[in-house]
Write a protein that holds these residues in place. Structure first.
Motif, mmCIF file in Angstrom:
data_model
loop_
_atom_site.group_PDB
_atom_site.id
_atom_site.type_symbol
_atom_site.label_atom_id
_atom_site.label_comp_id
_atom_site.label_asym_id
_atom_site.label_seq_id
_atom_site.Cartn_x
_atom_site.Cartn_y
_atom_site.Cartn_z
ATOM 1 N N PHE A 106 -3.187 58.338 14.190
ATOM 2 C CA PHE A 106 -4.114 59.153 13.121
ATOM 3 C C PHE A 106 -5.316 60.133 14.545
ATOM 4 C CE2 PHE A 106 -2.800 55.800 10.053
ATOM 5 C CZ PHE A 106 -1.560 57.552 9.193
ATOM 6 N N ASN A 108 -8.256 60.239 13.412
ATOM 7 C CA ASN A 108 -9.345 59.571 13.798
ATOM 8 C C ASN A 108 -9.159 57.474 14.363
ATOM 9 O OD1 ASN A 108 -8.244 57.827 12.365
ATOM 10 N ND2 ASN A 108 -10.417 58.588 10.679
ATOM 11 N N LYS A 157 -3.572 51.856 30.147
ATOM 12 C CA LYS A 157 -3.572 50.292 31.061
ATOM 13 C C LYS A 157 -4.961 50.147 30.811
ATOM 14 C CE LYS A 157 -1.936 50.439 35.607
ATOM 15 N NZ LYS A 157 -1.235 51.545 36.651
ATOM 16 N N ILE A 158 -5.382 48.879 30.124
ATOM 17 C CA ILE A 158 -6.933 48.280 29.467
ATOM 18 C C ILE A 158 -6.606 47.720 30.294
ATOM 19 C CG2 ILE A 158 -7.450 47.761 27.227
ATOM 20 C CD1 ILE A 158 -6.254 50.070 26.966
ATOM 21 N N PRO A 159 -8.209 47.226 30.785
ATOM 22 C CA PRO A 159 -8.867 46.568 31.984
ATOM 23 C C PRO A 159 -8.443 44.844 31.139
ATOM 24 C CG PRO A 159 -10.477 47.913 31.349
ATOM 25 C CD PRO A 159 -9.526 48.018 30.478
ATOM 26 N N ASN A 160 -8.791 44.888 29.920
ATOM 27 C CA ASN A 160 -8.487 42.832 28.912
ATOM 28 C C ASN A 160 -8.293 43.566 27.877
ATOM 29 O OD1 ASN A 160 -8.287 40.363 28.411
ATOM 30 N ND2 ASN A 160 -10.810 40.290 28.930
ATOM 31 N N ILE A 161 -7.108 42.860 26.770
ATOM 32 C CA ILE A 161 -7.147 42.550 26.096
ATOM 33 C C ILE A 161 -7.337 42.469 25.168
ATOM 34 C CG2 ILE A 161 -4.187 44.411 26.339
ATOM 35 C CD1 ILE A 161 -3.326 41.064 25.834
ATOM 36 N N GLY A 171 -11.100 57.024 25.792
ATOM 37 C CA GLY A 171 -9.936 57.520 25.997
ATOM 38 C C GLY A 171 -8.844 56.040 25.992
ATOM 39 N N GLN A 172 -9.881 55.410 26.119
ATOM 40 C CA GLN A 172 -8.930 54.163 26.236
ATOM 41 C C GLN A 172 -8.960 53.632 24.851
ATOM 42 O OE1 GLN A 172 -11.775 51.511 27.395
ATOM 43 N NE2 GLN A 172 -11.143 51.122 29.797
ATOM 44 N N CYS A 175 -5.649 55.380 24.443
ATOM 45 C CA CYS A 175 -4.391 54.792 24.636
ATOM 46 C C CYS A 175 -3.811 53.465 23.794
ATOM 47 C CB CYS A 175 -4.718 54.481 26.318
ATOM 48 S SG CYS A 175 -5.018 55.583 27.221
ATOM 49 N N ARG A 180 0.616 51.690 20.331
ATOM 50 C CA ARG A 180 0.186 51.583 19.106
ATOM 51 C C ARG A 180 1.762 51.902 18.714
ATOM 52 N NH1 ARG A 180 -3.452 50.720 13.618
ATOM 53 N NH2 ARG A 180 -3.989 52.585 14.285
ATOM 54 N N GLU A 202 -4.419 60.569 31.821
ATOM 55 C CA GLU A 202 -4.369 59.647 30.827
ATOM 56 C C GLU A 202 -3.769 60.713 30.472
ATOM 57 O OE1 GLU A 202 -7.525 60.285 32.040
ATOM 58 O OE2 GLU A 202 -6.950 58.276 32.989
ATOM 59 N N MET B 1 -4.614 37.136 35.816
ATOM 60 C CA MET B 1 -4.891 38.738 35.926
ATOM 61 C C MET B 1 -6.330 38.316 35.726
ATOM 62 S SD MET B 1 -4.955 39.898 31.712
ATOM 63 C CE MET B 1 -5.254 41.412 31.736
ATOM 64 N N HIS B 6 -7.934 47.004 37.510
ATOM 65 C CA HIS B 6 -6.385 47.949 37.304
ATOM 66 C C HIS B 6 -7.971 48.465 36.023
ATOM 67 C CE1 HIS B 6 -5.256 44.489 34.862
ATOM 68 N NE2 HIS B 6 -6.168 45.028 34.257
ATOM 69 N N GLY B 7 -7.360 48.864 35.437
ATOM 70 C CA GLY B 7 -8.005 49.756 33.627
ATOM 71 C C GLY B 7 -8.349 51.112 34.039
ATOM 72 N N ILE B 8 -8.109 52.672 33.498
ATOM 73 C CA ILE B 8 -8.982 53.697 32.780
ATOM 74 C C ILE B 8 -9.515 53.761 34.127
ATOM 75 C CG2 ILE B 8 -9.558 54.832 31.584
ATOM 76 C CD1 ILE B 8 -7.216 53.989 29.869
ATOM 77 N N PHE B 13 -12.735 43.848 36.710
ATOM 78 C CA PHE B 13 -13.003 42.877 35.553
ATOM 79 C C PHE B 13 -13.021 41.427 35.919
ATOM 80 C CE2 PHE B 13 -11.377 40.272 32.199
ATOM 81 C CZ PHE B 13 -11.866 40.243 31.256
#
Ligand SMILES: Nc1ncnc2c1ncn2[C@@H]1O[C@H](COP(=O)(O)OP(=O)(O)OP(=O)(O)O)[C@@H](O)[C@H]1O
Ligand SMILES: [Mg+2]
Lengths: 276, 357
Positions: A106, A108, A157-161, A171-172, A175, A180, A202, B1, B6-8, B13
């Motif tokens: 979506f 939003n 890529k996400i630094p820490n999920i 942007g993250q 992503c 999803r 990206e 990890m 890494h990451g945008i 981290f």
């Protein structure tokens, strides 16, 4: 209530779409949405076939997102008919649309700020260890692993999920929303301006995800203001103007200049002329 | 990890530097408040708040005071567990105190003895035919009453779209009316022994702790909990993701009502009587415990351990004031200030978090 409306397309009670349904994944006829006096969407007829990538373009406020919200049953339509995956549908809510196989990014983003990435990816259809109605036990490990796999698959890529969405950049977040839709197998993917907030790299990544969908033959509706992107990725462009469809253009029969003149209203296709 | 770069934007981290959970801040506040009372006690009263100073009793701590603190917060604490869940969804429940009163009156009517000192109990609400009933009956009645009231709250909020503040305000007034109407204002007394056992001694604390653990696990590990946070965090997103928001809210308010029903059982049993005026302002105390414990009134943030700590702070402050022999008037004034202070602190935390993001 909705399930008994979802009669097979060949059923006696189902409204018949005009023309051949064939390999059509989604078809709408006369789809209309009014917000009080605002006619946000008027008589929109649209279809997308298996493997097709269709762009929807149009100015701000043209009704593109409204169109998406009617298909995905986030809102109940004022009027019109929708067929999906070979049957007439009146989804009772977004969950039914998702379960039927429509995955949506979506505009939003629809993310919960205080939850982390796996929680958001699986929001509304959590993996559970065992079922206990609303008190089903969550399978955190399974969701984390599936999230990592999903992110890997899409190259996001996400630094820490485990971080909450709250602290992520625009942007993250985008992503996460795209990952999803990519994590779940779907029959139709809808992306409403998926690259609006993204940087060059990206954006390229998301476009690659879209190309992968194309290779796998998965149909996509892409809403975008980016002409280059649309020309690159889509087979067909449907233009919305003031809540109405005003053009349906095959890519090879048009160019950027032509599309712009439809968007601005300088031109209208013959079959839509009387409506406009 | 942990060490991955890494990451945008190629940010690094450092997993070892995670932010402290907000509950840690509440725990620190609790310790500080205890220290303040300890110091004030040594200076003003020449006595210790926390430690045992009496010769005739063994032990380091003033166990009697600690027991009183947890006992007096545990009943409202049970309510606060439900209120916490309501606030997590972004709602509010003002009706819990009145639900306690109405539920206690009704349930207690099913728990009366037939004979008092060999004489027939003429005050039995349903007459002599409905006395000395098995304790399970008033328990079930109490839970059902609480749930029914919560269910009405939930249905009103979820399906008519009126703000939770208004819906539960209505319930607050109506349930108080029910409590008064039930016996035309007369108290209901003389419960059976087994009913009186429910809230005797440290039972209220036991019930509170068990329920706190139970609901902590539910909020943390079940779909119900995840959806509760999701709705409070972003209701539109929750709806778009397919969560049945209305149905979930009904469930949350029903559970809050159920917990008020449990509190009614424990309280009326502990007091050996039920009165139409009982539980007055409990809803505000329960909200205060949650807010002090770091539950954000905007929804989506906080936890049951936070509320438990908030309840402890609440109890320590009241007990500390009594210890310093300050008037009850001051207690109320300060209680009000603490509630407002906690909300201000929450807003400030929120803004700071937004500025960081
Ligand atoms: N809930 C609502 N109530 C009233 N009007 C609405 C509502 N939602 C959308 N509209 C109106 O409907 C029209 C179409 O909005 P929509 O969001 O579909 O535009 P859009 O084509 O997606 O635009 P954009 O490119 O800016 O995203 C707008 O004029 C908008 O103001
Ligand atoms: Mg839009």
């Amino acid at each position: 209530m909705a399930s008994d409306m979802q009669t097979d397309i060949s059923g006696a009670n189902a409204p018949h779409p005009s023309g051949d349904i064939g390999d059509v994944v989604l078809r709408t006829e006369g789809l209309t949405k009014h917000y009080g006096g605002v006619h946000a969407l008027q008589d929109a007829s649209f279809e997308i076939r298996k493997g097709e990538h269709v762009a929807i373009m149009g100015d701000n406020g043209a009704g593109k997102s409204t169109f998406v919200r009617q298909i995905t049953a986030v809102e109940q339509r004022t009027g019109g008919k929708v067929w999906f995956d070979g049957r007439y549908v009146e989804f009772d809510g977004p969950l039914e649309a998702r379960e039927a196989g429509i995955e949506t990014v979506f505009q939003n983003l629809a993310l919960a700020d205080h939850l982390d990435v796996p929680d958001n990816l699986f929001l509304g259809r959590e993996k559970v260890l065992f079922k206990l109605g609303p008190f089903s036990i969550l399978d955190y490990k399974g969701m984390r692993e599936a999230t990592l796999a999903g992110l890997e698959k899409t190259g996001v890529k996400i630094p820490n999920i485990r971080n909450t969405i709250q602290h992520m950049s625009g942007g993250q977040r985008q992503c996460v929303a795209i990952a999803r839709t990519a994590t779940f197998h779907s029959k139709l993917t809808i992306m409403d301006e998926p690259t609006a907030a993204l940087g060059v790299q990206e954006t390229a990544q998301v476009e690659n995800i879209i190309r992968t969908l194309k290779e796998q033959g998965e149909p996509l509706i892409l809403i975008s203001h980016n002409m280059r992107q649309v020309m690159d990725l889509c087979d067909r462009i449907v233009v919305f103007r003031r809540g109405r469809v005003c053009a349906n253009l095959r890519k090879e029969e048009t160019d950027g200049q032509d599309v712009v003149s439809y968007i601005t209203g300088a031109k209208t296709q013959d079959q839509y002329a009387d409506a406009a | 990890m942990a060490e991955a770069t890494h990451g945008i934007g190629g940010l690094t981290f450092d997993a070892s530097k995670r932010n402290l959970p907000p509950e840690a801040g509440v725990a620190i506040a609790l310790v500080l408040i205890v220290v303040v009372f300890e110091v004030l006690g040594r200076i003003l009263m020449n006595d210790s708040f926390l430690f045992n100073t009496r010769e005739n009793i063994d032990g380091i701590f003033n166990v009697a005071r600690l027991q009183i603190i947890i006992l007096q917060v545990s009943i409202i604490g049970i309510i606060a567990l439900g209120v916490t869940q309501v606030i997590l969804t972004g709602g509010i429940d003002l009706s819990s105190g009145s639900i306690v009163a109405a539920t206690a009156m009704i349930a207690m009517s099913f728990a009366q003895v037939g004979e008092i000192n060999g004489m027939e109990n003429t005050r039995a609400v349903f007459g002599s035919g409905w006395v000395d009933l098995p304790v399970i009956l008033p328990v079930v009645v109490a839970l059902a009453c609480g749930m029914a009231a919560g269910l009405i709250n939930g249905l009103l909020i979820a399906y008519t779209g009126i703000p939770p503040f208004i819906a539960t305000l209505g319930m607050m007034v109506s349930a108080r009316g029910v409590a008064k109407w039930w016996t035309a204002g007369q108290p209901v007394s003389f419960p059976t022994e087994s009913y009186a056992a429910i809230g005797s001694g440290m039972m209220p604390v036991f019930v509170f702790v068990v329920l706190a653990i139970l609901f902590h696990l539910i909020l943390r590990y079940t779909v119900y909990g995840k959806h509760t946070y999701a709705i409070g965090s972003n209701e539109a997103a929750a709806r778009m993701s397919g969560i049945k928001v209305a149905r979930h809210k009904v469930l949350v308010y029903t559970i809050a009502g159920l917990l008020a029903g449990v509190a009614a059982l424990v309280l009326s049993s502990k007091n050996l009587t039920a009165q139409a005026g009982m539980g007055m302002m409990y809803e505000l105390d329960a909200i205060a415990m949650a807010v002090i414990g770091g539950i954000s009134l905007q929804g989506g943030r906080g936890s049951i351990p936070g509320t438990v700590l908030g309840a402890m702070i609440f109890g320590v402050i009241i007990s500390g004031f009594t210890f310093l022999r300050l008037d009850a008037y001051y207690q109320e004034m300060v209680k009000g200030a603490i509630i407002v202070g906690a909300v201000v602190l929450d807003q400030w935390r929120q803004r700071r978090a937004a500025a960081k993001a």
